[in-house]
Every structure is written in structure tokens, then in C-alpha cells.
Design a protein around this motif. Structure first.
Motif, PDB file in Angstrom:
ATOM      1  N   PRO A 145      -3.866 -27.304 -16.871  1.00 22.68           N
ATOM      2  CA  PRO A 145      -3.670 -28.214 -15.730  1.00 22.68           C
ATOM      3  C   PRO A 145      -2.770 -27.660 -14.625  1.00 22.68           C
ATOM      4  O   PRO A 145      -2.723 -28.227 -13.540  1.00 22.68           O
ATOM      5  CB  PRO A 145      -3.030 -29.453 -16.366  1.00 22.68           C
ATOM      6  CG  PRO A 145      -3.421 -29.400 -17.791  1.00 22.68           C
ATOM      7  CD  PRO A 145      -3.475 -27.940 -18.135  1.00 22.68           C
ATOM      8  N   THR A 146      -2.043 -26.556 -14.898  1.00 17.99           N
ATOM      9  CA  THR A 146      -1.190 -25.988 -13.845  1.00 17.99           C
ATOM     10  C   THR A 146      -1.760 -24.686 -13.280  1.00 17.99           C
ATOM     11  O   THR A 146      -1.124 -24.075 -12.411  1.00 17.99           O
ATOM     12  CB  THR A 146       0.243 -25.743 -14.357  1.00 17.99           C
ATOM     13  OG1 THR A 146       0.202 -24.830 -15.448  1.00 17.99           O
ATOM     14  CG2 THR A 146       0.908 -27.039 -14.782  1.00 17.99           C
ATOM     15  N   VAL A 152      -9.361 -17.287 -12.076  1.00 18.63           N
ATOM     16  CA  VAL A 152     -10.484 -16.822 -12.897  1.00 18.63           C
ATOM     17  C   VAL A 152      -9.992 -16.668 -14.331  1.00 18.63           C
ATOM     18  O   VAL A 152      -9.074 -15.896 -14.613  1.00 18.63           O
ATOM     19  CB  VAL A 152     -11.036 -15.479 -12.376  1.00 18.63           C
ATOM     20  CG1 VAL A 152     -12.124 -14.945 -13.313  1.00 18.63           C
ATOM     21  CG2 VAL A 152     -11.573 -15.649 -10.961  1.00 18.63           C
ATOM     22  N   THR A 153     -10.559 -17.463 -15.228  1.00 22.51           N
ATOM     23  CA  THR A 153     -10.186 -17.419 -16.638  1.00 22.51           C
ATOM     24  C   THR A 153     -11.469 -17.427 -17.466  1.00 22.51           C
ATOM     25  O   THR A 153     -12.578 -17.460 -16.927  1.00 22.51           O
ATOM     26  CB  THR A 153      -9.323 -18.633 -17.026  1.00 22.51           C
ATOM     27  OG1 THR A 153     -10.157 -19.813 -17.054  1.00 22.51           O
ATOM     28  CG2 THR A 153      -8.187 -18.861 -16.044  1.00 22.51           C
ATOM     29  N   LYS A 154     -11.308 -17.455 -18.796  1.00 24.42           N
ATOM     30  CA  LYS A 154     -12.492 -17.449 -19.660  1.00 24.42           C
ATOM     31  C   LYS A 154     -13.322 -18.716 -19.510  1.00 24.42           C
ATOM     32  O   LYS A 154     -14.515 -18.718 -19.784  1.00 24.42           O
ATOM     33  CB  LYS A 154     -12.059 -17.258 -21.116  1.00 24.42           C
ATOM     34  CG  LYS A 154     -11.518 -15.858 -21.381  1.00 24.42           C
ATOM     35  CD  LYS A 154     -11.188 -15.643 -22.835  1.00 24.42           C
ATOM     36  CE  LYS A 154     -10.722 -14.198 -23.060  1.00 24.42           C
ATOM     37  NZ  LYS A 154     -10.342 -13.955 -24.454  1.00 24.42           N
ATOM     38  N   THR A 155     -12.672 -19.824 -19.094  1.00 21.69           N
ATOM     39  CA  THR A 155     -13.430 -21.064 -18.898  1.00 21.69           C
ATOM     40  C   THR A 155     -13.665 -21.371 -17.417  1.00 21.69           C
ATOM     41  O   THR A 155     -14.172 -22.440 -17.088  1.00 21.69           O
ATOM     42  CB  THR A 155     -12.683 -22.247 -19.548  1.00 21.69           C
ATOM     43  OG1 THR A 155     -11.302 -22.181 -19.170  1.00 21.69           O
ATOM     44  CG2 THR A 155     -12.830 -22.227 -21.050  1.00 21.69           C
ATOM     45  N   SER A 156     -13.288 -20.445 -16.565  1.00 13.48           N
ATOM     46  CA  SER A 156     -13.555 -20.628 -15.119  1.00 13.48           C
ATOM     47  C   SER A 156     -13.915 -19.264 -14.537  1.00 13.48           C
ATOM     48  O   SER A 156     -13.168 -18.727 -13.714  1.00 13.48           O
ATOM     49  CB  SER A 156     -12.346 -21.235 -14.412  1.00 13.48           C
ATOM     50  OG  SER A 156     -11.188 -20.432 -14.612  1.00 13.48           O
ATOM     51  N   GLY A 159     -13.748 -19.147 -10.954  1.00 15.74           N
ATOM     52  CA  GLY A 159     -12.530 -19.719 -10.390  1.00 15.74           C
ATOM     53  C   GLY A 159     -12.454 -21.218 -10.634  1.00 15.74           C
ATOM     54  O   GLY A 159     -13.468 -21.907 -10.583  1.00 15.74           O
ATOM     55  N   THR A 160     -11.236 -21.713 -10.913  1.00 11.09           N
ATOM     56  CA  THR A 160     -11.084 -23.150 -11.166  1.00 11.09           C
ATOM     57  C   THR A 160     -11.350 -23.934  -9.882  1.00 11.09           C
ATOM     58  O   THR A 160     -11.069 -23.475  -8.774  1.00 11.09           O
ATOM     59  CB  THR A 160      -9.664 -23.497 -11.651  1.00 11.09           C
ATOM     60  OG1 THR A 160      -8.731 -23.135 -10.632  1.00 11.09           O
ATOM     61  CG2 THR A 160      -9.324 -22.772 -12.921  1.00 11.09           C
ATOM     62  N   ILE A 161     -11.888 -25.136 -10.070  1.00  8.04           N
ATOM     63  CA  ILE A 161     -12.148 -26.016  -8.918  1.00  8.04           C
ATOM     64  C   ILE A 161     -11.345 -27.302  -9.081  1.00  8.04           C
ATOM     65  O   ILE A 161     -11.722 -28.349  -8.562  1.00  8.04           O
ATOM     66  CB  ILE A 161     -13.654 -26.302  -8.775  1.00  8.04           C
ATOM     67  CG1 ILE A 161     -14.242 -26.798 -10.108  1.00  8.04           C
ATOM     68  CG2 ILE A 161     -14.388 -25.061  -8.294  1.00  8.04           C
ATOM     69  CD1 ILE A 161     -15.699 -27.222 -10.008  1.00  8.04           C
ATOM     70  N   GLU A 162     -10.223 -27.232  -9.850  1.00 14.18           N
ATOM     71  CA  GLU A 162      -9.366 -28.400 -10.060  1.00 14.18           C
ATOM     72  C   GLU A 162      -8.060 -28.226  -9.294  1.00 14.18           C
ATOM     73  O   GLU A 162      -7.505 -27.131  -9.250  1.00 14.18           O
ATOM     74  CB  GLU A 162      -9.048 -28.580 -11.546  1.00 14.18           C
ATOM     75  CG  GLU A 162     -10.274 -28.857 -12.391  1.00 14.18           C
ATOM     76  CD  GLU A 162      -9.911 -29.111 -13.851  1.00 14.18           C
ATOM     77  OE1 GLU A 162      -8.701 -29.256 -14.153  1.00 14.18           O
ATOM     78  OE2 GLU A 162     -10.829 -29.156 -14.670  1.00 14.18           O
TER      79      GLU A 162
END
Length: 346
Positions: A145-146, A152-156, A159-162
């Protein structure tokens, strides 16, 4: 450091950091910022001065949550997201304990988010250390959440869109009475802040900008590196002007309703124009703006940002129990069963 005054029993002998070092093998990765947090806790516990048996470490799940094994006190390794709920129960059932929570940005701000905000809102006398590495490290690199938007991570992978949480904004928004922030490469400041957290009567939240050397290495480097920290960190001291930068030539002033970075000597700015920090101010307006500051427009505020005094949940529970014992007509279970507010099933 001044002596902390409360009802928790103090040690009759002088303790040292070695008294709080456990015999367990520390299994964090070499170079992990958690090692520095452990060193700061070992530094501050003997300075706080309570009997060793009166400290209690509680954790949930995550890399941070191995903490109770590594401190020679009582400890409770709980389940994911539930550390703050467990710690609340511990403190209410035994107010004579100094209760500390070791938790991460995933543990407290995702699965444990509800417990987190309500613990803060209730203002139970707990000390929460939030290891903020902006990633799920134990499960090998999912965004948290932070995590900044676009991470860019293993679940994004794209890139995160949050929109990420800002811990300080969340704590103050939940009516928090104490919030501090420190980098993991400044053990001295971390020790000072933890002492202030222990001195505070109520829920204290210390956010540590922690490096995860494997899955999010250097995520805080723009703030914490030797090359950038002078311009990107504002270390707050209560009662002192908010100065930072080379030679303390930069400062923060209030320009109408917004904070502004100014340079002393330019445009007629003098030190008298700079805001003076008041961590004890109950109105959180300026403290909230300080907690939200971030590069490139602002430095990141470090140290104790807010330390306001309000009644605590645990003290008020004790008062209600005392009142009930003195005034209730119901003194036994038998009294309760025959109090009239019962019915019989035939």
C-alpha cells in the motif's frame, strides 16, 4: 535523556543493551534496514529504564515480525495483520506492561488496515514501529500500500496504478496523537525518537524508512543517501526553526495557507520568517502538512512531527472499572443472575 514518569515499574539495577539481546540467530538478509531498527531498540530499552520483564514485543507476519525472537523480553508472534489487535488486548489486560509492536507496511496498512486505524483512533498506550520498505519482502517482491505509483514489481509488471498511503497522513487522519519518521541509516535519531515514543502516553507511531536490499533496494535513496539527504531531509526539533540544507540556509515558512521552502538571505527572508516546530500543538493542521512534504518541492520531515496529549483508552477503561466496582450493586455472578434482567425458558 529525562526519566519517563508513569506507573510501569522501573528496574532496580542499571540495564545495558546486552540485556536485551536474545540468543536467537538473526535471519534477516545482510544489509537489511531491520538490523538498524533492532540496534536502536537495544539502545533505547535500557534508557527507558523499565524492568526487562515489563517490556512486551508483539508482531504480525512479515520480515519485521521476526522481531520478538531477537529481543530478550516477553514476545508474541501473531498472525497477519493482527499485531495491533493483539497488542491492544495485552495492554488493556495488563496496563503495567510497555507494549511495542513491530509491523510492516503490508502487515498494518493492507490486511491489518482496519485494526491499525482503530488502534490509533482509540489512543491505546502502545508503541508501534512501522517498517516501511514499500514492498512485500517476505513473499518476494509484490507491491504494497505504500509503493509509489508506477512501481514495477512482480505483481505490477507495468507499474502500480494505485495511489499509495502516506503513513503520516493516515495516522493523523485517524486522529493519531503521536507520529514520527526516521531513516534506517540514522540509528542515533531513531533511538531519540523511540525514547520520545515511550514517553508519550497514547499510541505512538514511528515510521522507519527501511531499505529492502533484495526486493526494493535504494527505494529511499533520494532521501537518505549522503549526496541528497542534506537537501531532502528536514530534521524537526521541538521549539526550533525548521531549517535544512547546506549551512541551514533553507527553511520552511507558512505562506498564507501553504508551506513554502525559502532561502535565508534571498528576497528579504530572515530566520525570523521560518516556522518554529511545535510537536505538542493539538491542532494537527501544520503537522499534517509537514507529514505530507516530499521531494521535489519539499524535504521529507524527520523526527517527532506530532506528540499531542489526549486521554488514553486504557486509562479510561481503568477508570470505568474502578467506578463500577465502587458503585455497582452487582458484585458477584450470583448477583448478576438474580439482578432481574433475566428470563426463564419453560
Amino acid at each position: 535523556m529525562e526519566q519517563i514518569l508513569n506507573t510501569i515499574e522501573r528496574s532496580n539495577v542499571e540495564l545495558t543493551k546486552e540485556d536485551f539481546v536474545s540468543d536467537q540467530m538473526v535471519k534477516w538478509c545482510a544489509g537489511c534496514g531491520a538490523h538498524a531498527i533492532l540496534a536502536a531498540v537495544a539502545n533505547v530499552f535500557p534508557k527507558i529504564g523499565y524492568r526487562k520483564e515489563n517490556f512486551m514485543m508483539v508482531s504480525g507476519i512479515g520480515c519485521s515480525s521476526r522481531f520478538p525472537y531477537y529481543v530478550n523480553t516477553y514476545g508474541f508472534h501473531g498472525i497477519h495483520g493482527r499485531a495491533n489487535a493483539i497488542a491492544s488486548g495485552v495492554k488493556i489486560s495488563n496496563p503495567k506492561l510497555s507494549v511495542w509492536v513491530a509491523t510492516g507496511d503490508g502487515d498494518s496498512m493492507a490486511i491489518g488496515g482496519n485494526h491499525f486505524i482503530h488502534t490509533i483512533r482509540r489512543n491505546i498506550d502502545l508503541n508501534i514501529i512501522l517498517f516501511n520498505n514499500m514492498i512485500y519482502g517476505l513473499t518476494k517482491g509484490q507491491y504494497s500500500p505504500t509503493s509509489p505509483m508506477g512501481s514495477v514489481t512482480k505483481t505490477s509488471p507495468q507499474g502500480t496504478i494505485e495511489h499509495p498511503f502516506n503513513a503520516g497522513e493516515l495516522v493523523i487522519g485517524a486522529q493519531g496523537t503521536f507520529f514520527a519518521r526516521v531513516p534506517d541509516n540514522n540509528i542515533k535519531l531513531m533511538t531519540e525518537v523511540m525514547f520520545e515514543a515511550a514517553r508519550h502516553d497514547g499510541t505512538s507511531l514511528v515510521e522507519v524508512l527501511q531499505n529492502c536490499i533484495i526486493y526494493n533496494d535504494k527505494v529511499h535513496a533520494p532521501i537518505t543517501s549522503k549526496d541528497t539527504r542534506e537537501d531532502n531531509q528536514l530534521v524537526l526539533r521541538n521549539g526550533e526553526p525548521m531549517l535544512f540544507g547546506a549551512g541551514n540556509k533553507k527553511g520552511i515558512r507558512l505562506n498564507q495557507t501553504r508551506l513554502e521552502v525559502v532561502t535565508i538571505g534571498e528576497n528579504g527572508i530572515t530566520e525570523s520568517d521560518i516556522l518554529v516546530h511545535d510537536q505538542f500543538q493539538q491542532d494537527p493542521g501544520i503537522q499534517l502538512m509537514l507529514a505530507k512534504m516530499a521531494p521535489p518541492l519539499y524535504p521529507v520531515a524527520m523526527g517527532v512531527i506530532r506528540s499531542a496529549m489526549y486521554p488514553t483508552y486504557d486509562d479510561m477503561v481503568e477508570d470505568q472499572i474502578t467506578y463500577a466496582k465502587a458503585n455497582s450493586k452487582i458484585l458477584t455472578v450470583n448477583d448478576l443472575l438474580n439482578s432481574g434482567d433475566t428470563f426463564e425458558v419453560k
